[in-house]
Design a protein around this motif. Structure first.
Motif, PDB file in Angstrom:
ATOM      1  N   TRP A  26      -0.954  -0.238  -3.259  1.00  0.00           N
ATOM      2  CA  TRP A  26      -1.996  -0.809  -2.428  1.00  0.00           C
ATOM      3  C   TRP A  26      -1.624  -1.040  -0.970  1.00  0.00           C
ATOM      4  O   TRP A  26      -2.519  -1.136  -0.129  1.00  0.00           O
ATOM      5  CB  TRP A  26      -2.450  -2.144  -2.999  1.00  0.00           C
ATOM      6  CG  TRP A  26      -2.962  -2.064  -4.403  1.00  0.00           C
ATOM      7  CD1 TRP A  26      -3.589  -1.006  -4.995  1.00  0.00           C
ATOM      8  CD2 TRP A  26      -2.902  -3.080  -5.387  1.00  0.00           C
ATOM      9  NE1 TRP A  26      -3.928  -1.319  -6.285  1.00  0.00           N
ATOM     10  CE2 TRP A  26      -3.515  -2.586  -6.555  1.00  0.00           C
ATOM     11  CE3 TRP A  26      -2.395  -4.373  -5.411  1.00  0.00           C
ATOM     12  CZ2 TRP A  26      -3.635  -3.331  -7.713  1.00  0.00           C
ATOM     13  CZ3 TRP A  26      -2.515  -5.114  -6.559  1.00  0.00           C
ATOM     14  CH2 TRP A  26      -3.133  -4.597  -7.699  1.00  0.00           C
TER      15      TRP A  26
ATOM     16  N   LYS B 275      -1.542  -5.157   5.296  1.00  0.00           N
ATOM     17  CA  LYS B 275      -2.878  -4.593   5.076  1.00  0.00           C
ATOM     18  C   LYS B 275      -2.836  -3.813   3.760  1.00  0.00           C
ATOM     19  O   LYS B 275      -1.915  -3.034   3.525  1.00  0.00           O
ATOM     20  CB  LYS B 275      -3.280  -3.663   6.220  1.00  0.00           C
ATOM     21  CG  LYS B 275      -3.450  -4.359   7.561  1.00  0.00           C
ATOM     22  CD  LYS B 275      -4.585  -5.354   7.578  1.00  0.00           C
ATOM     23  CE  LYS B 275      -5.911  -4.669   7.703  1.00  0.00           C
ATOM     24  NZ  LYS B 275      -7.030  -5.588   7.824  1.00  0.00           N
ATOM     25  N   THR B 276      -3.849  -4.046   2.917  1.00  0.00           N
ATOM     26  CA  THR B 276      -3.908  -3.414   1.598  1.00  0.00           C
ATOM     27  C   THR B 276      -5.237  -2.692   1.420  1.00  0.00           C
ATOM     28  O   THR B 276      -6.118  -2.772   2.264  1.00  0.00           O
ATOM     29  CB  THR B 276      -3.784  -4.472   0.482  1.00  0.00           C
ATOM     30  OG1 THR B 276      -4.974  -5.259   0.460  1.00  0.00           O
ATOM     31  CG2 THR B 276      -2.559  -5.345   0.650  1.00  0.00           C
ATOM     32  N   ASP B 277      -5.361  -2.047   0.274  1.00  0.00           N
ATOM     33  CA  ASP B 277      -6.652  -1.515  -0.129  1.00  0.00           C
ATOM     34  C   ASP B 277      -7.607  -2.697  -0.307  1.00  0.00           C
ATOM     35  O   ASP B 277      -7.163  -3.819  -0.607  1.00  0.00           O
ATOM     36  CB  ASP B 277      -6.541  -0.754  -1.457  1.00  0.00           C
ATOM     37  CG  ASP B 277      -5.841   0.581  -1.313  1.00  0.00           C
ATOM     38  OD1 ASP B 277      -5.890   1.168  -0.223  1.00  0.00           O
ATOM     39  OD2 ASP B 277      -5.244   1.038  -2.309  1.00  0.00           O
ATOM     40  N   PRO B 278      -8.911  -2.484  -0.160  1.00  0.00           N
ATOM     41  CA  PRO B 278      -9.877  -3.571  -0.350  1.00  0.00           C
ATOM     42  C   PRO B 278      -9.753  -4.208  -1.731  1.00  0.00           C
ATOM     43  O   PRO B 278      -9.588  -3.526  -2.742  1.00  0.00           O
ATOM     44  CB  PRO B 278     -11.232  -2.867  -0.203  1.00  0.00           C
ATOM     45  CG  PRO B 278     -10.943  -1.674   0.653  1.00  0.00           C
ATOM     46  CD  PRO B 278      -9.557  -1.234   0.258  1.00  0.00           C
TER      47      PRO B 278
ATOM     48  N   CYS C 132      -7.309  -6.100  -2.878  1.00  0.00           N
ATOM     49  CA  CYS C 132      -5.960  -6.138  -3.446  1.00  0.00           C
ATOM     50  C   CYS C 132      -5.030  -7.152  -2.790  1.00  0.00           C
ATOM     51  O   CYS C 132      -3.963  -7.433  -3.318  1.00  0.00           O
ATOM     52  CB  CYS C 132      -5.324  -4.753  -3.361  1.00  0.00           C
ATOM     53  SG  CYS C 132      -6.256  -3.500  -4.250  1.00  0.00           S
TER      54      CYS C 132
ATOM     55  N   GLN D 209      -9.468  -2.157  -7.862  1.00  0.00           N
ATOM     56  CA  GLN D 209     -10.376  -3.267  -7.580  1.00  0.00           C
ATOM     57  C   GLN D 209     -10.520  -4.172  -8.797  1.00  0.00           C
ATOM     58  O   GLN D 209     -10.689  -5.382  -8.657  1.00  0.00           O
ATOM     59  CB  GLN D 209     -11.729  -2.729  -7.150  1.00  0.00           C
ATOM     60  CG  GLN D 209     -11.662  -2.007  -5.818  1.00  0.00           C
ATOM     61  CD  GLN D 209     -12.960  -1.307  -5.477  1.00  0.00           C
ATOM     62  OE1 GLN D 209     -13.636  -0.789  -6.351  1.00  0.00           O
ATOM     63  NE2 GLN D 209     -13.295  -1.278  -4.201  1.00  0.00           N
TER      64      GLN D 209
ATOM     65  N   ASN E 270      -9.581 -10.285   1.652  1.00  0.00           N
ATOM     66  CA  ASN E 270      -9.921  -9.118   0.849  1.00  0.00           C
ATOM     67  C   ASN E 270      -8.876  -8.013   0.960  1.00  0.00           C
ATOM     68  O   ASN E 270      -8.406  -7.485  -0.042  1.00  0.00           O
ATOM     69  CB  ASN E 270     -11.293  -8.591   1.281  1.00  0.00           C
ATOM     70  CG  ASN E 270     -11.755  -7.437   0.443  1.00  0.00           C
ATOM     71  OD1 ASN E 270     -11.676  -7.483  -0.776  1.00  0.00           O
ATOM     72  ND2 ASN E 270     -12.233  -6.398   1.085  1.00  0.00           N
ATOM     73  N   ASP E 271      -8.501  -7.663   2.190  1.00  0.00           N
ATOM     74  CA  ASP E 271      -7.550  -6.562   2.385  1.00  0.00           C
ATOM     75  C   ASP E 271      -6.405  -6.916   3.325  1.00  0.00           C
ATOM     76  O   ASP E 271      -5.700  -6.040   3.809  1.00  0.00           O
ATOM     77  CB  ASP E 271      -8.277  -5.312   2.892  1.00  0.00           C
ATOM     78  CG  ASP E 271      -8.876  -5.490   4.278  1.00  0.00           C
ATOM     79  OD1 ASP E 271      -8.863  -6.627   4.806  1.00  0.00           O
ATOM     80  OD2 ASP E 271      -9.364  -4.496   4.832  1.00  0.00           O
TER      81      ASP E 271
END
Length: 147
Positions: A81, A95-98, A100, A5, A123-124
């Motif tokens: 991510w 789709k990624t980690d929040p 990223c 993050q 965000n993701d």
């Protein structure tokens, strides 16, 4: 706040405004609600391959424009991510980690690729816009092969 993050926010800050020192970066992160020590920021800057460039009469941090570096960072970020990739006609949804997606989008935008028009990131989620459905398939295949 963890590295996944913190590092995207570091990239965002460096790209949006001149940052001249690690202490200044620590302060900017604090303003964003991200607490980190100077030593942690130093490690982050190394991992992100951030360098100092001359800007008038002073130095500031900048992300490396090197294509090889971009490819290395993209591979690292996708490995760390990326959760899923799906195509829908000329669009690719990543789709990624929040927190990223925008870093992934910046790196994808730095790739010189004739099939990709651009990216839009939240965000993701990172939306990659390609010229047409066939181009999206080609781009996705190249991404899967390289990264």
């Amino acid at each position: 706040m963890d590295k996944m993050q913190r590092q995207p926010k570091i990239c965002e800050l460096i790209q949006s405004q001149p940052i001249h020192s690690q202490n200044e970066l620590v302060q900017k992160l604090e303003q964003e609600g991200i607490h980190a020590t100077q030593a942690t920021i130093s490690r982050d800057l190394q991992e992100l391959h951030v360098s100092k460039i001359i800007d008038g009469n002073t130095y500031r941090y900048a992300l490396s424009p090197s294509k090889t570096d971009t490819q290395c960072r993209l591979a690292h970020c996708m490995h760390m991510w990326l959760k899923t990739m799906v195509t829908a006609d000329n669009l690719i949804v990543l789709k990624t980690d929040p927190g990223c997606a925008h870093v992934l989008g910046v790196l994808l935008d730095q790739l010189d690729d004739r099939d990709k028009i651009g990216t839009v990131c939240g965000n993701d989620t990172c939306l990659v816009i390609c010229r047409n459905g066939k181009a999206a398939g080609h781009f996705l295949n190249r991404i899967l092969e390289k990264y």
